[in-house]
Design a protein around this motif. Structure first.
Motif, PDB file in Angstrom:
ATOM      1  N   SER A 185       0.572  -1.093   0.000  1.00  0.00           N
ATOM      2  CA  SER A 185      -0.008  -0.045  -0.161  1.00  0.00           C
ATOM      3  C   SER A 185       0.979   1.366  -0.090  1.00  0.00           C
ATOM      4  O   SER A 185       0.238   2.361  -0.113  1.00  0.00           O
ATOM      5  CB  SER A 185      -0.917   0.033   1.135  1.00  0.00           C
ATOM      6  OG  SER A 185       0.063  -0.070   2.431  1.00  0.00           O
ATOM      7  N   ASN A 186       2.167   1.177   0.103  1.00  0.00           N
ATOM      8  CA  ASN A 186       3.331   2.418   0.055  1.00  0.00           C
ATOM      9  C   ASN A 186       4.280   2.102  -0.367  1.00  0.00           C
ATOM     10  O   ASN A 186       4.585   0.756  -0.540  1.00  0.00           O
ATOM     11  CB  ASN A 186       3.093   2.747   1.538  1.00  0.00           C
ATOM     12  CG  ASN A 186       3.710   2.192   2.577  1.00  0.00           C
ATOM     13  OD1 ASN A 186       4.675   1.367   2.279  1.00  0.00           O
ATOM     14  ND2 ASN A 186       3.016   1.818   3.774  1.00  0.00           N
ATOM     15  N   GLU A 187       5.016   3.127  -0.640  1.00  0.00           N
ATOM     16  CA  GLU A 187       6.560   3.095  -1.126  1.00  0.00           C
ATOM     17  C   GLU A 187       7.141   2.049  -0.305  1.00  0.00           C
ATOM     18  O   GLU A 187       8.077   1.418  -0.745  1.00  0.00           O
ATOM     19  CB  GLU A 187       7.159   4.439  -1.424  1.00  0.00           C
ATOM     20  CG  GLU A 187       8.276   4.285  -1.787  1.00  0.00           C
ATOM     21  CD  GLU A 187       9.077   5.692  -2.056  1.00  0.00           C
ATOM     22  OE1 GLU A 187      10.396   5.833  -1.756  1.00  0.00           O
ATOM     23  OE2 GLU A 187       8.590   6.623  -2.398  1.00  0.00           O
ATOM     24  N   GLU A 188       7.382   2.299   0.935  1.00  0.00           N
ATOM     25  CA  GLU A 188       8.253   1.435   1.859  1.00  0.00           C
ATOM     26  C   GLU A 188       8.080   0.051   1.801  1.00  0.00           C
ATOM     27  O   GLU A 188       8.913  -0.907   1.627  1.00  0.00           O
ATOM     28  CB  GLU A 188       8.019   1.974   3.407  1.00  0.00           C
ATOM     29  CG  GLU A 188       8.831   1.090   4.256  1.00  0.00           C
ATOM     30  CD  GLU A 188       8.649   1.622   5.769  1.00  0.00           C
ATOM     31  OE1 GLU A 188       9.305   1.008   6.600  1.00  0.00           O
ATOM     32  OE2 GLU A 188       7.792   2.414   5.983  1.00  0.00           O
ATOM     33  N   GLN A 189       6.669  -0.365   1.754  1.00  0.00           N
ATOM     34  CA  GLN A 189       6.511  -1.793   1.593  1.00  0.00           C
ATOM     35  C   GLN A 189       6.840  -2.369   0.214  1.00  0.00           C
ATOM     36  O   GLN A 189       7.425  -3.393  -0.037  1.00  0.00           O
ATOM     37  CB  GLN A 189       5.036  -2.079   1.659  1.00  0.00           C
ATOM     38  CG  GLN A 189       4.513  -1.881   3.004  1.00  0.00           C
ATOM     39  CD  GLN A 189       2.997  -1.968   3.323  1.00  0.00           C
ATOM     40  OE1 GLN A 189       2.250  -1.877   2.256  1.00  0.00           O
ATOM     41  NE2 GLN A 189       2.311  -1.970   4.551  1.00  0.00           N
ATOM     42  N   TYR A 190       6.498  -1.544  -0.891  1.00  0.00           N
ATOM     43  CA  TYR A 190       6.943  -1.853  -2.199  1.00  0.00           C
ATOM     44  C   TYR A 190       8.663  -2.116  -2.271  1.00  0.00           C
ATOM     45  O   TYR A 190       9.195  -3.012  -2.981  1.00  0.00           O
ATOM     46  CB  TYR A 190       6.701  -0.966  -3.447  1.00  0.00           C
ATOM     47  CG  TYR A 190       7.187  -0.985  -4.710  1.00  0.00           C
ATOM     48  CD1 TYR A 190       6.686  -1.969  -5.476  1.00  0.00           C
ATOM     49  CD2 TYR A 190       8.376  -0.386  -5.102  1.00  0.00           C
ATOM     50  CE1 TYR A 190       7.177  -1.896  -6.594  1.00  0.00           C
ATOM     51  CE2 TYR A 190       8.903  -0.274  -6.157  1.00  0.00           C
ATOM     52  CZ  TYR A 190       8.314  -1.161  -7.230  1.00  0.00           C
ATOM     53  OH  TYR A 190       8.874  -1.276  -8.634  1.00  0.00           O
ATOM     54  N   ILE A 191       9.420  -1.227  -1.625  1.00  0.00           N
ATOM     55  CA  ILE A 191      10.927  -1.283  -1.593  1.00  0.00           C
ATOM     56  C   ILE A 191      11.369  -2.553  -1.000  1.00  0.00           C
ATOM     57  O   ILE A 191      12.230  -3.322  -1.542  1.00  0.00           O
ATOM     58  CB  ILE A 191      11.582  -0.105  -0.993  1.00  0.00           C
ATOM     59  CG1 ILE A 191      11.337   1.343  -1.880  1.00  0.00           C
ATOM     60  CG2 ILE A 191      13.150  -0.274  -0.806  1.00  0.00           C
ATOM     61  CD1 ILE A 191      11.600   1.267  -3.372  1.00  0.00           C
ATOM     62  N   ILE A 192      10.743  -2.884   0.182  1.00  0.00           N
ATOM     63  CA  ILE A 192      10.973  -4.262   0.786  1.00  0.00           C
ATOM     64  C   ILE A 192      10.680  -5.396   0.036  1.00  0.00           C
ATOM     65  O   ILE A 192      11.469  -6.160  -0.235  1.00  0.00           O
ATOM     66  CB  ILE A 192      10.244  -4.262   2.049  1.00  0.00           C
ATOM     67  CG1 ILE A 192      10.638  -3.188   3.112  1.00  0.00           C
ATOM     68  CG2 ILE A 192      10.266  -5.710   2.669  1.00  0.00           C
ATOM     69  CD1 ILE A 192       9.754  -2.971   4.154  1.00  0.00           C
ATOM     70  N   MET A 193       9.745  -5.147  -0.824  1.00  0.00           N
ATOM     71  CA  MET A 193       9.271  -6.419  -1.606  1.00  0.00           C
ATOM     72  C   MET A 193      10.453  -6.363  -2.859  1.00  0.00           C
ATOM     73  O   MET A 193      10.875  -7.482  -3.334  1.00  0.00           O
ATOM     74  CB  MET A 193       8.054  -6.323  -2.352  1.00  0.00           C
ATOM     75  CG  MET A 193       7.513  -7.459  -3.208  1.00  0.00           C
ATOM     76  SD  MET A 193       8.296  -7.106  -4.951  1.00  0.00           S
ATOM     77  CE  MET A 193       7.239  -5.678  -5.437  1.00  0.00           C
ATOM     78  N   CYS A 194      10.977  -5.394  -3.380  1.00  0.00           N
ATOM     79  CA  CYS A 194      12.008  -5.426  -4.394  1.00  0.00           C
ATOM     80  C   CYS A 194      13.237  -5.829  -3.918  1.00  0.00           C
ATOM     81  O   CYS A 194      13.950  -6.669  -4.563  1.00  0.00           O
ATOM     82  CB  CYS A 194      12.003  -4.070  -5.000  1.00  0.00           C
ATOM     83  SG  CYS A 194      10.696  -3.196  -5.971  1.00  0.00           S
ATOM     84  N   ARG A 195      13.605  -5.602  -2.644  1.00  0.00           N
ATOM     85  CA  ARG A 195      15.046  -5.846  -2.064  1.00  0.00           C
ATOM     86  C   ARG A 195      14.830  -7.529  -2.053  1.00  0.00           C
ATOM     87  O   ARG A 195      15.878  -8.120  -2.278  1.00  0.00           O
ATOM     88  CB  ARG A 195      15.139  -5.376  -0.742  1.00  0.00           C
ATOM     89  CG  ARG A 195      15.422  -3.787  -0.702  1.00  0.00           C
ATOM     90  CD  ARG A 195      16.213  -3.349   0.464  1.00  0.00           C
ATOM     91  NE  ARG A 195      16.291  -2.050   0.426  1.00  0.00           N
ATOM     92  CZ  ARG A 195      17.465  -1.343  -0.155  1.00  0.00           C
ATOM     93  NH1 ARG A 195      18.133  -2.050  -0.997  1.00  0.00           N
ATOM     94  NH2 ARG A 195      17.346  -0.027   0.046  1.00  0.00           N
ATOM     95  N   LYS A 196      13.781  -8.056  -1.598  1.00  0.00           N
ATOM     96  CA  LYS A 196      13.434  -9.412  -1.202  1.00  0.00           C
ATOM     97  C   LYS A 196      13.675 -10.356  -2.611  1.00  0.00           C
ATOM     98  O   LYS A 196      14.241 -11.000  -2.892  1.00  0.00           O
ATOM     99  CB  LYS A 196      12.530  -9.724  -0.615  1.00  0.00           C
ATOM    100  CG  LYS A 196      12.622  -9.308   1.054  1.00  0.00           C
ATOM    101  CD  LYS A 196      11.242  -9.654   1.606  1.00  0.00           C
ATOM    102  CE  LYS A 196      11.435  -9.332   3.218  1.00  0.00           C
ATOM    103  NZ  LYS A 196      12.273 -10.282   3.830  1.00  0.00           N
ATOM    104  N   LYS A 197      12.550  -9.696  -3.505  1.00  0.00           N
ATOM    105  CA  LYS A 197      12.678 -10.609  -4.714  1.00  0.00           C
ATOM    106  C   LYS A 197      13.619 -10.249  -5.769  1.00  0.00           C
ATOM    107  O   LYS A 197      14.188 -11.318  -6.346  1.00  0.00           O
ATOM    108  CB  LYS A 197      11.226  -9.992  -5.575  1.00  0.00           C
ATOM    109  CG  LYS A 197      10.885 -10.529  -6.681  1.00  0.00           C
ATOM    110  CD  LYS A 197       9.638 -10.304  -7.396  1.00  0.00           C
ATOM    111  CE  LYS A 197       9.312 -10.712  -8.823  1.00  0.00           C
ATOM    112  NZ  LYS A 197       8.201 -10.199  -9.402  1.00  0.00           N
ATOM    113  N   SER A 198      14.088  -9.217  -5.960  1.00  0.00           N
ATOM    114  CA  SER A 198      15.103  -9.063  -6.931  1.00  0.00           C
ATOM    115  C   SER A 198      16.437  -8.653  -6.358  1.00  0.00           C
ATOM    116  O   SER A 198      17.383  -9.059  -7.040  1.00  0.00           O
ATOM    117  CB  SER A 198      14.601  -7.888  -8.133  1.00  0.00           C
ATOM    118  OG  SER A 198      13.701  -7.985  -8.582  1.00  0.00           O
ATOM    119  N   GLY A 199      16.535  -7.821  -5.457  1.00  0.00           N
ATOM    120  CA  GLY A 199      17.938  -7.422  -4.719  1.00  0.00           C
ATOM    121  C   GLY A 199      18.576  -8.657  -4.364  1.00  0.00           C
ATOM    122  O   GLY A 199      19.686  -8.748  -4.308  1.00  0.00           O
ATOM    123  N   SER A 200      17.804  -9.661  -3.698  1.00  0.00           N
ATOM    124  CA  SER A 200      18.299 -10.805  -3.115  1.00  0.00           C
ATOM    125  C   SER A 200      19.145 -11.915  -4.327  1.00  0.00           C
ATOM    126  O   SER A 200      20.061 -12.384  -4.088  1.00  0.00           O
ATOM    127  CB  SER A 200      17.478 -11.665  -2.592  1.00  0.00           C
ATOM    128  OG  SER A 200      16.460 -12.268  -3.461  1.00  0.00           O
TER     129      SER A 200
END
Length: 295
Positions: free
Chosen positions: A138-153
């Motif tokens: 629902s917000n940018e912070e949650q989106y960035i967390i998802m990106c770090r986990k999904k792609s950043g990892s």
């Protein structure tokens, strides 16, 4: 031919395995190069690193196959999208198994550390994929967390494998800049999909990517059509009929400008971290160029 093919007795399965791997290689992927470059930058010299790069490439391919079927982007020309979903998952499992075997069969001193790194990063990426599919962002912070986990990892995986097989002194900033580059790459991908209304599944599945989160904000005047769609007032079929209008809204509303600003922030953080490495300028530039290929 890649080694795992010789362990497969079913000829048709063997051919599917080879076709998928060939398709992936033709597409090109930075993950293999990222592994090789980090190994080289930190002083590695063994030709056996090619085996590890193969492992990374096969792991990424297994995840790509699963991701495509989860997203149901059935218009893709990939070989795994032309067969039954159940059989595509079998192919993905073969690539995943092969990637693990490459690590286990290697002769590197830090082989066990490499295997642990692969498992840890893979677990984190699966968490990110779960969050992406759950679609409760629902917000940018949650989106960035998802990106770090999904792609950043995954970029972290490729970077750390190459580094830790070359040296016992792996700089802490590697995980940081790889993760930031993964965030930047995911945002860039979501920006492209935001203007691809019917060709990808993001709009059909009402995915809450960064550009869409911007349009869903009630203060964005041009986002009313998007808010109506997400609220269920209009169907996807009705939205698709207004595709040209929607693309114009996405491009003119500031959604892409906003998303690109966030992308550049993470990209610049990553570049600054690469510049902090205690290696020569040529090596730093090579790392930057490989990462930026993904953007």
């Amino acid at each position: 031919m890649i080694a795992t093919e010789h362990l497969i007795q079913e000829k048709q399965l063997q051919q599917l395995y080879a076709d998928c791997f060939a398709y992936k290689k033709k597409q090109g992927s930075p993950f293999r190069l990222i592994t090789l470059q980090h190994y080289k930058v930190f002083g590695g010299t063994s030709p056996d690193i090619q085996q590890i790069a193969d492992a990374v490439e096969q792991l990424i391919l297994s995840l790509d196959i699963i991701d495509d079927w989860q997203d149901e982007d059935l218009a893709e020309a990939a070989p795994w999208m032309k067969i039954e979903k159940a059989q595509a998952l079998n192919i993905a499992l073969l690539f995943l198994n092969s990637s693990m075997n490459h690590i286990i069969a290697s002769s590197f001193q830090n082989q066990n550390a490499a295997a642990r790194c692969m498992h840890q990063c893979l677990n984190i990426s699966i968490e990110g994929q779960y969050l992406d599919i759950e679609n409760a962002i629902s917000n940018e912070e949650q989106y960035i967390i998802m990106c770090r986990k999904k792609s950043g990892s995954l970029l972290t995986l490729a970077s750390l494998l190459g580094s830790l097989l070359a040296t016992d002194n792996v700089p802490a900033c590697i995980a940081s800049y790889a993760s930031d580059m993964g965030v930047a790459a995911q945002i860039a991908n979501d920006m492209r999909d935001a203007v691809n209304i019917t060709g990808k599944s993001d709009w059909r599945k009402k995915k809450r990517t960064l550009p869409i989160l911007y349009l869903l904000h009630p203060k964005v005047e041009k986002g009313q059509l998007v808010r109506d769609y997400f609220a269920g007032t209009i169907s996807f079929e009705e939205l698709a009929e207004r595709e040209e209008e929607l693309v114009h809204i996405v491009k003119s509303s500031g959604a892409l400008v906003y998303a690109n600003a966030v992308r550049e922030l993470h990209q610049n953080q990553a570049i600054a971290a690469i510049d902090s490495l205690q290696v020569n300028r040529k090596s730093k530039q090579a790392l930057k160029e490989i990462f930026l290929q993904k953007l």
